[in-house]
Design a protein around this motif. Sequence first.
Motif, PDB file in Angstrom:
ATOM      1  N   VAL A  88       0.873  -1.175   0.000  1.00 31.48           N
ATOM      2  CA  VAL A  88       0.000   0.000   0.000  1.00 31.48           C
ATOM      3  C   VAL A  88       0.907   1.221   0.000  1.00 31.48           C
ATOM      4  O   VAL A  88       1.957   1.231   0.648  1.00 31.48           O
ATOM      5  CB  VAL A  88      -0.960   0.004   1.199  1.00 31.48           C
ATOM      6  N   ARG A  89       0.500   2.275  -0.712  1.00 35.12           N
ATOM      7  CA  ARG A  89       1.408   3.379  -1.013  1.00 35.12           C
ATOM      8  C   ARG A  89       1.049   4.672  -0.285  1.00 35.12           C
ATOM      9  O   ARG A  89      -0.118   5.059  -0.211  1.00 35.12           O
ATOM     10  CB  ARG A  89       1.398   3.664  -2.519  1.00 35.12           C
ATOM     11  N   SER A  90       2.087   5.316   0.217  1.00 32.61           N
ATOM     12  CA  SER A  90       2.028   6.708   0.644  1.00 32.61           C
ATOM     13  C   SER A  90       3.036   7.467  -0.212  1.00 32.61           C
ATOM     14  O   SER A  90       4.249   7.295  -0.052  1.00 32.61           O
ATOM     15  CB  SER A  90       2.375   6.847   2.133  1.00 32.61           C
ATOM     16  N   ALA A  91       2.560   8.265  -1.131  1.00 29.72           N
ATOM     17  CA  ALA A  91       3.415   8.833  -2.168  1.00 29.72           C
ATOM     18  C   ALA A  91       4.356   9.902  -1.618  1.00 29.72           C
ATOM     19  O   ALA A  91       3.977  10.716  -0.768  1.00 29.72           O
ATOM     20  CB  ALA A  91       2.562   9.435  -3.277  1.00 29.72           C
ATOM     21  N   THR A  92       5.593   9.898  -2.102  1.00 31.28           N
ATOM     22  CA  THR A  92       6.519  10.979  -1.823  1.00 31.28           C
ATOM     23  C   THR A  92       6.010  12.259  -2.475  1.00 31.28           C
ATOM     24  O   THR A  92       5.518  12.235  -3.607  1.00 31.28           O
ATOM     25  CB  THR A  92       7.911  10.645  -2.389  1.00 31.28           C
ATOM     26  N   ALA A  93       6.129  13.376  -1.777  1.00 30.18           N
ATOM     27  CA  ALA A  93       5.669  14.658  -2.316  1.00 30.18           C
ATOM     28  C   ALA A  93       6.322  14.934  -3.658  1.00 30.18           C
ATOM     29  O   ALA A  93       7.531  14.769  -3.827  1.00 30.18           O
ATOM     30  CB  ALA A  93       5.997  15.773  -1.334  1.00 30.18           C
ATOM     31  N   GLY A  94       5.512  15.348  -4.624  1.00 34.90           N
ATOM     32  CA  GLY A  94       6.016  15.700  -5.942  1.00 34.90           C
ATOM     33  C   GLY A  94       6.108  14.560  -6.921  1.00 34.90           C
ATOM     34  O   GLY A  94       6.466  14.776  -8.085  1.00 34.90           O
ATOM     35  N   THR A  95       5.795  13.334  -6.495  1.00 37.06           N
ATOM     36  CA  THR A  95       5.856  12.201  -7.403  1.00 37.06           C
ATOM     37  C   THR A  95       4.507  11.972  -8.066  1.00 37.06           C
ATOM     38  O   THR A  95       3.485  12.505  -7.650  1.00 37.06           O
ATOM     39  CB  THR A  95       6.294  10.921  -6.673  1.00 37.06           C
ATOM     40  N   ALA A  96       4.515  11.160  -9.098  1.00 37.51           N
ATOM     41  CA  ALA A  96       3.321  10.947  -9.905  1.00 37.51           C
ATOM     42  C   ALA A  96       2.275  10.150  -9.143  1.00 37.51           C
ATOM     43  O   ALA A  96       2.585   9.305  -8.300  1.00 37.51           O
ATOM     44  CB  ALA A  96       3.685  10.208 -11.185  1.00 37.51           C
ATOM     45  N   ALA A 117      11.730   6.849   0.776  1.00 39.04           N
ATOM     46  CA  ALA A 117      11.696   8.078  -0.014  1.00 39.04           C
ATOM     47  C   ALA A 117      13.116   8.529  -0.301  1.00 39.04           C
ATOM     48  O   ALA A 117      14.036   8.262   0.483  1.00 39.04           O
ATOM     49  CB  ALA A 117      10.944   9.181   0.735  1.00 39.04           C
ATOM     50  N   LEU A 118      13.283   9.204  -1.438  1.00 40.72           N
ATOM     51  CA  LEU A 118      14.556   9.817  -1.804  1.00 40.72           C
ATOM     52  C   LEU A 118      14.417  11.317  -1.627  1.00 40.72           C
ATOM     53  O   LEU A 118      13.586  11.954  -2.278  1.00 40.72           O
ATOM     54  CB  LEU A 118      14.913   9.493  -3.266  1.00 40.72           C
ATOM     55  N   SER A 119      15.200  11.887  -0.713  1.00 40.57           N
ATOM     56  CA  SER A 119      15.086  13.317  -0.445  1.00 40.57           C
ATOM     57  C   SER A 119      15.566  14.116  -1.652  1.00 40.57           C
ATOM     58  O   SER A 119      16.432  13.688  -2.409  1.00 40.57           O
ATOM     59  CB  SER A 119      15.902  13.692   0.796  1.00 40.57           C
ATOM     60  N   GLY A 120      14.947  15.285  -1.829  1.00 38.19           N
ATOM     61  CA  GLY A 120      15.329  16.163  -2.920  1.00 38.19           C
ATOM     62  C   GLY A 120      14.705  15.825  -4.248  1.00 38.19           C
ATOM     63  O   GLY A 120      15.131  16.346  -5.286  1.00 38.19           O
ATOM     64  N   TRP A 121      13.692  14.938  -4.238  1.00 38.48           N
ATOM     65  CA  TRP A 121      13.030  14.578  -5.494  1.00 38.48           C
ATOM     66  C   TRP A 121      12.344  15.791  -6.100  1.00 38.48           C
ATOM     67  O   TRP A 121      11.650  16.525  -5.405  1.00 38.48           O
ATOM     68  CB  TRP A 121      11.995  13.471  -5.253  1.00 38.48           C
ATOM     69  N   PRO A 122      12.532  16.009  -7.451  1.00 40.26           N
ATOM     70  CA  PRO A 122      13.444  15.281  -8.336  1.00 40.26           C
ATOM     71  C   PRO A 122      14.780  15.977  -8.560  1.00 40.26           C
ATOM     72  O   PRO A 122      15.680  15.419  -9.161  1.00 40.26           O
ATOM     73  CB  PRO A 122      12.657  15.235  -9.643  1.00 40.26           C
ATOM     74  N   ASP A 123      14.914  17.233  -8.084  1.00 38.44           N
ATOM     75  CA  ASP A 123      16.041  18.078  -8.483  1.00 38.44           C
ATOM     76  C   ASP A 123      17.394  17.511  -8.082  1.00 38.44           C
ATOM     77  O   ASP A 123      18.373  17.658  -8.821  1.00 38.44           O
ATOM     78  CB  ASP A 123      15.876  19.483  -7.889  1.00 38.44           C
ATOM     79  N   CYS A 144       8.474   8.755 -10.431  1.00 42.77           N
ATOM     80  CA  CYS A 144       8.533   8.762  -8.969  1.00 42.77           C
ATOM     81  C   CYS A 144       9.853   8.169  -8.508  1.00 42.77           C
ATOM     82  O   CYS A 144      10.564   7.503  -9.270  1.00 42.77           O
ATOM     83  CB  CYS A 144       7.351   8.008  -8.363  1.00 42.77           C
ATOM     84  N   ASP A 145      10.170   8.401  -7.252  1.00 45.01           N
ATOM     85  CA  ASP A 145      11.447   7.951  -6.705  1.00 45.01           C
ATOM     86  C   ASP A 145      11.564   6.437  -6.682  1.00 45.01           C
ATOM     87  O   ASP A 145      12.624   5.879  -6.971  1.00 45.01           O
ATOM     88  CB  ASP A 145      11.683   8.546  -5.318  1.00 45.01           C
ATOM     89  N   SER A 146      10.464   5.745  -6.389  1.00 41.49           N
ATOM     90  CA  SER A 146      10.517   4.282  -6.349  1.00 41.49           C
ATOM     91  C   SER A 146      10.838   3.688  -7.715  1.00 41.49           C
ATOM     92  O   SER A 146      11.563   2.694  -7.821  1.00 41.49           O
ATOM     93  CB  SER A 146       9.189   3.724  -5.842  1.00 41.49           C
ATOM     94  N   ALA A 147      10.288   4.285  -8.767  1.00 41.25           N
ATOM     95  CA  ALA A 147      10.562   3.796 -10.113  1.00 41.25           C
ATOM     96  C   ALA A 147      12.036   3.972 -10.475  1.00 41.25           C
ATOM     97  O   ALA A 147      12.619   3.129 -11.176  1.00 41.25           O
ATOM     98  CB  ALA A 147       9.677   4.507 -11.125  1.00 41.25           C
ATOM     99  N   LEU A 148      12.648   5.051 -10.015  1.00 40.00           N
ATOM    100  CA  LEU A 148      14.075   5.250 -10.269  1.00 40.00           C
ATOM    101  C   LEU A 148      14.900   4.197  -9.533  1.00 40.00           C
ATOM    102  O   LEU A 148      15.837   3.611 -10.101  1.00 40.00           O
ATOM    103  CB  LEU A 148      14.492   6.654  -9.831  1.00 40.00           C
ATOM    104  N   ARG A 176      24.986   7.136  -1.550  1.00 38.61           N
ATOM    105  CA  ARG A 176      26.114   8.023  -1.877  1.00 38.61           C
ATOM    106  C   ARG A 176      25.660   9.337  -2.489  1.00 38.61           C
ATOM    107  O   ARG A 176      26.403  10.326  -2.457  1.00 38.61           O
ATOM    108  CB  ARG A 176      27.080   7.322  -2.838  1.00 38.61           C
ATOM    109  N   HIS A 177      24.459   9.375  -3.052  1.00 39.29           N
ATOM    110  CA  HIS A 177      24.029  10.549  -3.794  1.00 39.29           C
ATOM    111  C   HIS A 177      22.942  11.369  -3.108  1.00 39.29           C
ATOM    112  O   HIS A 177      22.769  12.551  -3.430  1.00 39.29           O
ATOM    113  CB  HIS A 177      23.524  10.141  -5.180  1.00 39.29           C
ATOM    114  N   THR A 178      22.219  10.764  -2.180  1.00 38.83           N
ATOM    115  CA  THR A 178      21.149  11.509  -1.517  1.00 38.83           C
ATOM    116  C   THR A 178      20.772  10.803  -0.231  1.00 38.83           C
ATOM    117  O   THR A 178      20.947   9.591  -0.095  1.00 38.83           O
ATOM    118  CB  THR A 178      19.903  11.611  -2.430  1.00 38.83           C
ATOM    119  N   ASP A 179      20.283  11.576   0.732  1.00 36.83           N
ATOM    120  CA  ASP A 179      19.699  10.957   1.920  1.00 36.83           C
ATOM    121  C   ASP A 179      18.444  10.219   1.483  1.00 36.83           C
ATOM    122  O   ASP A 179      17.647  10.725   0.687  1.00 36.83           O
ATOM    123  CB  ASP A 179      19.333  12.018   2.953  1.00 36.83           C
ATOM    124  N   ALA A 180      18.258   9.040   2.002  1.00 42.31           N
ATOM    125  CA  ALA A 180      17.139   8.221   1.537  1.00 42.31           C
ATOM    126  C   ALA A 180      16.738   7.224   2.609  1.00 42.31           C
ATOM    127  O   ALA A 180      17.536   6.842   3.460  1.00 42.31           O
ATOM    128  CB  ALA A 180      17.514   7.474   0.252  1.00 42.31           C
TER     129      ALA A 180
END
Length: 256
Positions: A88-96, A117-123, A144-148, A176-180
């Motif tokens: 069941v999903r709780s979407a990250t802000a700004g994702t589809a 969640a991946l912080s800073g999505w998507p920038d 969305c972040d999960s798809a990436l 290595r690239h983002t807090d997640a």
Amino acid sequence: MCRHLAYLGAPVPIAELVLEPQFGLYRQSWAPRMQRYGTVNADGFGLGWYADGDPVPARYRRAGPIWADENLPELARVVHTRALLAAVRSATAGTAAGEAAAAPYADGSWLFSHNGALSGWPDALGPLAALLPPADLLSLAARCDSALVWALLTHRLRTGQQPAEALAGTVQDVARHTDARLNLLITNGHVIAATTWGDTLFHRLERGRSVLVASEPSDDGPGWVPVPDHSLLLATPDAVSIRPLDRADPIREDNS
């Protein structure tokens, strides 16, 4: 965040795993007991299961909350399976929005779910996207972040990496690239592999019969074992193994 589970074992109705438990995934969509981020998981849901003799799973996904789907109870009552992944999903802000963004994602025999969640999505995620071949990036399952994360993991699985190595490498790349927060869960109908990286995970093994891996226990019965944070889990109905998951150390496995 989200809630998810995976099951391997004797054939059971999907309802027995998802809808009927007192504190199961159905209830976790509106009243999770242990979720650390967010309070409601109403941005979609999905089921993926395997039929005997067919290595490619079937999926049933919807964009709305699981409790609003009038067809699910009948489907879940009559479909029996030896292997299931549900979320069941709780979407990250700004994702589809939409069912394309709802787990489980699929590729060949694999099913995948991401609780996190991946912080800073998507920038902030350009360097992560650059790790993918252009064709993989253009064919993301959803915006969305999960798809990436799934695309990064799929790329590793397609190169022949075993589940533990692929999961560990994906988590390390992202970290290595983002807090997640990266509780990842995959199955191919024969093995369950999962990571803990920022949220809860439990397993319950009935040796020789079944194994259930879930974000949180679906009941207050015995047998639930918490998985420590920053861990990698591999499970079959015969055994569960857990090892530490470091930000840098590579994971190797002989087989799965």
